[in-house]
Structures are given as C-alpha cells and as structure tokens.
Write a protein that holds these residues in place. Sequence first.
Motif, PDB file in Angstrom:
ATOM      1  N   ASN A 142       3.930  -6.142   2.443  1.00 60.04           N
ATOM      2  CA  ASN A 142       4.359  -6.362   3.585  1.00 60.04           C
ATOM      3  C   ASN A 142       3.397  -6.914   4.620  1.00 60.04           C
ATOM      4  OD1 ASN A 142       6.752  -4.913   3.450  1.00 60.04           O
ATOM      5  ND2 ASN A 142       6.118  -3.113   4.369  1.00 60.04           N
ATOM      6  N   TRP A 143       2.399  -7.684   3.817  1.00 57.10           N
ATOM      7  CA  TRP A 143       1.185  -8.536   4.541  1.00 57.10           C
ATOM      8  C   TRP A 143       1.952  -9.644   4.854  1.00 57.10           C
ATOM      9  CZ3 TRP A 143      -2.807  -5.462   5.989  1.00 57.10           C
ATOM     10  CH2 TRP A 143      -3.122  -4.473   5.247  1.00 57.10           C
ATOM     11  N   ILE A 144       2.110  -9.994   6.154  1.00 57.37           N
ATOM     12  CA  ILE A 144       2.778 -11.276   6.528  1.00 57.37           C
ATOM     13  C   ILE A 144       2.062 -12.490   6.083  1.00 57.37           C
ATOM     14  CG2 ILE A 144       3.348 -12.468   8.775  1.00 57.37           C
ATOM     15  CD1 ILE A 144       4.729  -9.869   8.170  1.00 57.37           C
ATOM     16  N   GLY A 145       0.518 -12.494   6.041  1.00 52.73           N
ATOM     17  CA  GLY A 145      -0.186 -13.609   5.408  1.00 52.73           C
ATOM     18  C   GLY A 145      -0.120 -13.741   4.000  1.00 52.73           C
ATOM     19  N   GLY A 146       0.524 -12.528   3.227  1.00 47.57           N
ATOM     20  CA  GLY A 146       0.303 -12.477   2.082  1.00 47.57           C
ATOM     21  C   GLY A 146      -1.024 -11.743   1.432  1.00 47.57           C
ATOM     22  N   LEU A 147      -1.012 -12.076   0.291  1.00 46.36           N
ATOM     23  CA  LEU A 147      -2.477 -11.646  -0.520  1.00 46.36           C
ATOM     24  C   LEU A 147      -3.722 -11.785   0.087  1.00 46.36           C
ATOM     25  CD1 LEU A 147      -3.801 -10.028  -2.748  1.00 46.36           C
ATOM     26  CD2 LEU A 147      -3.746 -12.113  -4.206  1.00 46.36           C
ATOM     27  N   THR A 148      -4.111 -13.475   0.313  1.00 45.29           N
ATOM     28  CA  THR A 148      -5.196 -13.468   0.916  1.00 45.29           C
ATOM     29  C   THR A 148      -5.276 -14.931   1.371  1.00 45.29           C
ATOM     30  OG1 THR A 148      -7.488 -13.910   0.140  1.00 45.29           O
ATOM     31  CG2 THR A 148      -5.876 -14.672  -1.507  1.00 45.29           C
ATOM     32  N   ASN A 149      -6.298 -15.242   2.125  1.00 46.74           N
ATOM     33  CA  ASN A 149      -6.372 -16.586   2.759  1.00 46.74           C
ATOM     34  C   ASN A 149      -7.198 -17.686   1.791  1.00 46.74           C
ATOM     35  OD1 ASN A 149      -8.715 -15.168   3.332  1.00 46.74           O
ATOM     36  ND2 ASN A 149      -9.429 -16.417   4.836  1.00 46.74           N
ATOM     37  N   ALA A 150      -7.737 -17.117   0.725  1.00 47.27           N
ATOM     38  CA  ALA A 150      -8.678 -17.661   0.060  1.00 47.27           C
ATOM     39  C   ALA A 150      -8.177 -18.717  -1.013  1.00 47.27           C
ATOM     40  CB  ALA A 150      -9.588 -16.845  -0.749  1.00 47.27           C
TER      41      ALA A 150
ATOM     42  N   ALA B 290       0.278  -8.867  -7.720  1.00 48.03           N
ATOM     43  CA  ALA B 290       1.687  -8.917  -7.900  1.00 48.03           C
ATOM     44  C   ALA B 290       2.180  -8.394  -6.274  1.00 48.03           C
ATOM     45  CB  ALA B 290       2.186  -8.001  -8.806  1.00 48.03           C
ATOM     46  N   ALA B 291       3.083  -9.215  -5.730  1.00 48.52           N
ATOM     47  CA  ALA B 291       3.882  -8.762  -4.591  1.00 48.52           C
ATOM     48  C   ALA B 291       4.784  -7.652  -4.964  1.00 48.52           C
ATOM     49  CB  ALA B 291       4.530  -9.987  -3.998  1.00 48.52           C
ATOM     50  N   SER B 292       4.858  -6.755  -4.202  1.00 51.03           N
ATOM     51  CA  SER B 292       5.912  -5.472  -4.631  1.00 51.03           C
ATOM     52  C   SER B 292       6.779  -5.485  -3.459  1.00 51.03           C
ATOM     53  CB  SER B 292       5.148  -4.158  -4.858  1.00 51.03           C
ATOM     54  OG  SER B 292       5.923  -3.028  -4.841  1.00 51.03           O
ATOM     55  N   ALA B 293       8.040  -5.229  -4.010  1.00 55.95           N
ATOM     56  CA  ALA B 293       9.423  -5.087  -3.059  1.00 55.95           C
ATOM     57  C   ALA B 293       9.477  -3.256  -2.785  1.00 55.95           C
ATOM     58  CB  ALA B 293      10.387  -5.399  -3.438  1.00 55.95           C
ATOM     59  N   THR B 294       8.744  -2.516  -3.795  1.00 54.41           N
ATOM     60  CA  THR B 294       9.017  -1.171  -3.694  1.00 54.41           C
ATOM     61  C   THR B 294       7.843  -0.234  -3.612  1.00 54.41           C
ATOM     62  OG1 THR B 294       8.876  -1.001  -6.161  1.00 54.41           O
ATOM     63  CG2 THR B 294      11.130  -1.428  -5.334  1.00 54.41           C
ATOM     64  N   GLN B 295       6.729  -0.701  -3.322  1.00 56.15           N
ATOM     65  CA  GLN B 295       5.388  -0.043  -3.236  1.00 56.15           C
ATOM     66  C   GLN B 295       5.411   0.776  -2.020  1.00 56.15           C
ATOM     67  OE1 GLN B 295       2.204  -2.667  -2.327  1.00 56.15           O
ATOM     68  NE2 GLN B 295       0.534  -1.034  -2.726  1.00 56.15           N
ATOM     69  N   ASN B 296       5.154   2.009  -2.306  1.00 54.59           N
ATOM     70  CA  ASN B 296       5.023   2.922  -1.230  1.00 54.59           C
ATOM     71  C   ASN B 296       4.157   4.121  -1.415  1.00 54.59           C
ATOM     72  OD1 ASN B 296       5.353   4.819   1.029  1.00 54.59           O
ATOM     73  ND2 ASN B 296       7.739   5.194   0.629  1.00 54.59           N
ATOM     74  N   ASN B 297       3.036   3.865  -1.346  1.00 55.80           N
ATOM     75  CA  ASN B 297       1.909   5.032  -1.531  1.00 55.80           C
ATOM     76  C   ASN B 297       1.865   6.406  -1.176  1.00 55.80           C
ATOM     77  OD1 ASN B 297       0.594   2.891  -2.824  1.00 55.80           O
ATOM     78  ND2 ASN B 297      -0.820   2.528  -1.319  1.00 55.80           N
ATOM     79  N   ASN B 298       1.916   7.279  -1.970  1.00 51.28           N
ATOM     80  CA  ASN B 298       2.074   8.730  -1.571  1.00 51.28           C
ATOM     81  C   ASN B 298       1.017   8.806  -0.376  1.00 51.28           C
ATOM     82  OD1 ASN B 298       0.954  11.803  -1.519  1.00 51.28           O
ATOM     83  ND2 ASN B 298       3.276  11.722  -2.313  1.00 51.28           N
ATOM     84  N   ASP B 299       1.436   9.490   0.982  1.00 50.00           N
ATOM     85  CA  ASP B 299       0.535   9.433   2.112  1.00 50.00           C
ATOM     86  C   ASP B 299      -0.514  10.560   1.817  1.00 50.00           C
ATOM     87  OD1 ASP B 299       1.794  11.812   2.422  1.00 50.00           O
ATOM     88  OD2 ASP B 299       2.647  11.117   4.446  1.00 50.00           O
ATOM     89  N   VAL B 300      -0.635  11.325   0.882  1.00 46.58           N
ATOM     90  CA  VAL B 300      -1.653  12.359   0.798  1.00 46.58           C
ATOM     91  C   VAL B 300      -2.477  12.144  -0.459  1.00 46.58           C
ATOM     92  CG1 VAL B 300      -2.029  15.102   0.124  1.00 46.58           C
ATOM     93  CG2 VAL B 300      -0.175  14.269   1.838  1.00 46.58           C
ATOM     94  N   THR B 301      -1.756  11.973  -1.586  1.00 46.33           N
ATOM     95  CA  THR B 301      -2.630  11.662  -2.851  1.00 46.33           C
ATOM     96  C   THR B 301      -2.962  10.121  -3.183  1.00 46.33           C
ATOM     97  OG1 THR B 301      -0.501  11.083  -4.142  1.00 46.33           O
ATOM     98  CG2 THR B 301      -1.166  13.262  -4.140  1.00 46.33           C
ATOM     99  N   GLY B 302      -2.198   9.160  -2.258  1.00 47.77           N
ATOM    100  CA  GLY B 302      -2.569   7.876  -2.583  1.00 47.77           C
ATOM    101  C   GLY B 302      -2.026   7.041  -3.611  1.00 47.77           C
TER     102      GLY B 302
ATOM    103  N   LEU C  25     -10.307 -12.025  -7.697  1.00 47.55           N
ATOM    104  CA  LEU C  25      -9.493 -11.107  -7.235  1.00 47.55           C
ATOM    105  C   LEU C  25      -8.232 -11.047  -8.090  1.00 47.55           C
ATOM    106  CD1 LEU C  25      -8.447  -9.996  -4.351  1.00 47.55           C
ATOM    107  CD2 LEU C  25      -7.372 -11.892  -3.689  1.00 47.55           C
ATOM    108  N   ASP C  26      -8.227  -9.822  -8.877  1.00 45.57           N
ATOM    109  CA  ASP C  26      -7.301  -9.692 -10.009  1.00 45.57           C
ATOM    110  C   ASP C  26      -6.687  -8.423 -10.065  1.00 45.57           C
ATOM    111  OD1 ASP C  26      -8.484 -12.072 -10.821  1.00 45.57           O
ATOM    112  OD2 ASP C  26      -9.925 -11.013 -12.245  1.00 45.57           O
ATOM    113  N   TYR C  27      -5.228  -8.458 -10.618  1.00 42.32           N
ATOM    114  CA  TYR C  27      -4.476  -7.477 -10.799  1.00 42.32           C
ATOM    115  C   TYR C  27      -4.144  -6.448  -9.560  1.00 42.32           C
ATOM    116  CZ  TYR C  27      -4.414  -9.335 -15.371  1.00 42.32           C
ATOM    117  OH  TYR C  27      -4.510 -10.177 -16.383  1.00 42.32           O
ATOM    118  N   ASN C  28      -4.257  -6.979  -8.378  1.00 34.84           N
ATOM    119  CA  ASN C  28      -3.921  -6.002  -7.445  1.00 34.84           C
ATOM    120  C   ASN C  28      -2.621  -6.261  -6.755  1.00 34.84           C
ATOM    121  OD1 ASN C  28      -7.011  -5.537  -6.321  1.00 34.84           O
ATOM    122  ND2 ASN C  28      -6.701  -7.627  -6.825  1.00 34.84           N
ATOM    123  N   VAL C  29      -1.884  -4.927  -6.339  1.00 32.51           N
ATOM    124  CA  VAL C  29      -0.454  -4.905  -5.863  1.00 32.51           C
ATOM    125  C   VAL C  29      -0.721  -4.871  -4.301  1.00 32.51           C
ATOM    126  CG1 VAL C  29       1.572  -3.629  -5.975  1.00 32.51           C
ATOM    127  CG2 VAL C  29       0.291  -3.951  -7.984  1.00 32.51           C
ATOM    128  N   TYR C  30       0.439  -5.541  -3.607  1.00 35.01           N
ATOM    129  CA  TYR C  30       0.325  -5.851  -2.087  1.00 35.01           C
ATOM    130  C   TYR C  30       1.851  -5.791  -1.676  1.00 35.01           C
ATOM    131  CZ  TYR C  30       0.724 -10.776  -2.985  1.00 35.01           C
ATOM    132  OH  TYR C  30       0.996 -12.011  -3.471  1.00 35.01           O
TER     133      TYR C  30
END
Length: 420
Positions: free
Chosen positions: A316-324, A335-347, A309-314
């Motif tokens: 607002n997940w209350i549990g965080g990245l993973t339970n593993a 990396a946990a992000s404070a500014t991540q906001n994917n474009n709702d059309v292009t992603g 599980l590598d180089y993923n950005v996440y």
Amino acid sequence: MKLKYTFLVLAMAMACATNVFAGDLIVEENGVLPNYATVQAAVNAALSGDRIFVKNKAGNVPYNENVTITAKSLSILSYDPDGIYYVFGNYTINVTSGQEINIIGMNNASGSISAFAASTLANPTRVNVLGSTLQSGNISLDFLGYVAHIAGCDITGNVTVRTCTFTGNQVNGALTVNSPTGAVTGYAEDTLYIVGNRFATAAGGYGNGGINWTNNQDYFFIANNHVRFTNGGININATKAGTGGNNIENNSLEKNAAGIVHGMTIGTINANTNLLIRNNSIYDENATNYGADYAVVFGTVTAPSFVNLDYNVYRNWIGGLTNAATTTVSQTGNAASATQNNNDVTGVCTAAECVNLGSPSTDYTDLDLSRNDVGVTGGSYNFNNFWPNNTGGARVYLVKTPRTVVQSSTINAKADSFDR
C-alpha cells in the motif's frame, strides 16, 4: 540489584561483574528509624552502593514525592521478592561520574526518570531501569557520559538516551538515541541493541512515535520491533561509518496516518558506511494516495558505501518500496504483497509473502529451524522471547551470539541479565 555481563567461551566458563552492596534500607508507611517513611529520606541516609527496599502502603497507595539521587550509587526496588512498588512523582538523577543507579519494579502513576547533569565519557554513569511501569512520564537520560539499560518496561511517554541497550519494552511514545559525542570508557561494545520492543498502546492502538536515531558514534542493531505509528516508524538521521555494520532486521512497521509519512526514513549515508535493511514487514494500513510515500526512503547515499535493501515485504505504499536507485542501494528479494496485514497486537505477518520467504541465508534461520519469516518473529531474536515484558523477576534480557558457528571455531556469546 546485580547487573551481570556473562561471557561463554568453549566450556561455558562464566565471568560476571557484579556490585557489592554496602547495606539495605527499608521504606514503609509511617516508618520510624531504622526504617524510613519516604523514599527520599532513605536516599538521603543511604551510602553509595546501598539498596533501598520499598514496602507498599495499604491498598498500594503510592508514595507521593519527588526524589533526587545525588552523588551515590543506589538500587531502589520492591520489598517483596520480585514485586512491584507504587510511587507518584519525578525521579531525578544528579550524579556527575562513575555511579550506578538501578530502578527495578517501579510502578509510577505519574512521573518521569531523568538526569540532571552530565557525567563523563571517561567515567560514565550507568542507569538501569528494569521491569518498571511509567503510567504517565518520560525517561530522559540525554546527557554526556550516561549509559542506560532499559528492559522489560511499560512506558507511556518518550525515551531519550545516548549509549543504551533497549529491549522488551512497551512504549506509547518515541525512542530517540542521540550521539554520546565520543567513546564511552568501559563500554566494550560499539553496537547498541534495540530489540524486541513494542511501540504502540497495549490494546493494539498507535503510538505517537517510533525509533529515531541520531547517533554517529555507535553502530546500531535494530531488530524484531513492532512499531505502529502515525509519525514515522524508523528514522535514521546519522550513521557510523567504518568496518562494523548497521542493521535493521525483522521489524514489523504499520502506518496509520494521513499525509506523506514513510515507513523508514534514512538520511544522509556517509562514505564507507555499511547498512543492511533486511526481512522487514512494512505495511501502510491506508491505501489513500496522499503523495509519494515509500516503505523506505533514502536521502543522499555517498559512495563508496554498502547499502543493502533485501527480502522486505511491503504493501500500500504509493511510491512503492523505495526512492533509491539500484545503482546506489542493492535490492534483492523484496516483495510487494496483496494480502499483507500485520496483526495489530503481535505484529506478526501471516501473508504468504512473509512466511519462510525472508533471506535464504542460514544466518537468519528461525528458532524452529525453518527458513526466516519476514517481520518480528523471524530469525534468532524472535519478538515473543521478550514478552511478557514486565515480570518483576530476575531474568536474562538479551543474549548476543554469532549468527553462525563454524566447526572447530570458538563460540563467543554474551548475556545481559539482572537480579536483586
């Protein structure tokens, strides 16, 4: 329709497998022989291998009929070059073995495409749905011995398949890939590609499903898909163990749902399974604490297995990245992000944690030769390569090449394409 599998080796030598058509039939409004007034009449009269060209009615009024194809290979496409033909009704494929059905450029106002009976693994039936629109209907090819290629389609409904390639589609619904229960003869690859699709409404709303995988006979390559979901983004309920790999790469997942709904749910990982989850942008648009929802949640991971599980950005997940635990799942560069906001059309994620901060491996270099972006535009399967999805023309809809090429080695590439 000619479905081509093109191999390029060293001097770019090409070997294409194509169909030879027996004849052409024409459907037109109020048609009289040698033309036909309905699609079903042309289907009944056709010989195996024929093409059926559909002329649109005045004002593009659809041909309102249910159509059943039985015991023959056929192609149904527009009479106009690279055009669209308009129909209304269900298209049922009742072919038991060794046939090929091609549907190109259909615009179906209300109706589904579905199989009626099982084929055989030793002599599979191939169904190719290309450049078509289902305004209100499903594609259901959930039968033994069916191989599907679905590319460049706009589908308001669900898609259920077994052995498949699924690229460049817009789906307001879920894709479910079930197990073929054994090896399909004549299908050279054991990896199924789900690449460059958008699971949401065209206006950037939310789909009612994502990608559901329950196939333990094939490896998967799920890459550069944009999934806006309320019921779960990517759900893996079975994996194939062995020396091959299962990959989930460069997807953009966005949740907008109440309750505990995870970005990815990975069920039981059997021993000797290779699974790579890398360079994904996983975003919960709600910050509400419904409970421990995770960007990626795992079930049982059975040793020995190789899960990364590598180089993923996440965000607002209350549990965080993973339970593993890191003892069972290798975790690097997330990396946990404070500014991540994917474009709702292009992603596309333009946050600092997404741009040029994916895996440092040159295997994931972006097409502009910069370091890998996290999300749908990262790596060699850039999401934008697959859009616009519905052009009606001939196209190469998937190119499979090695990530890197070693000097003095042989270059092997494969392209899946179609024309009329």
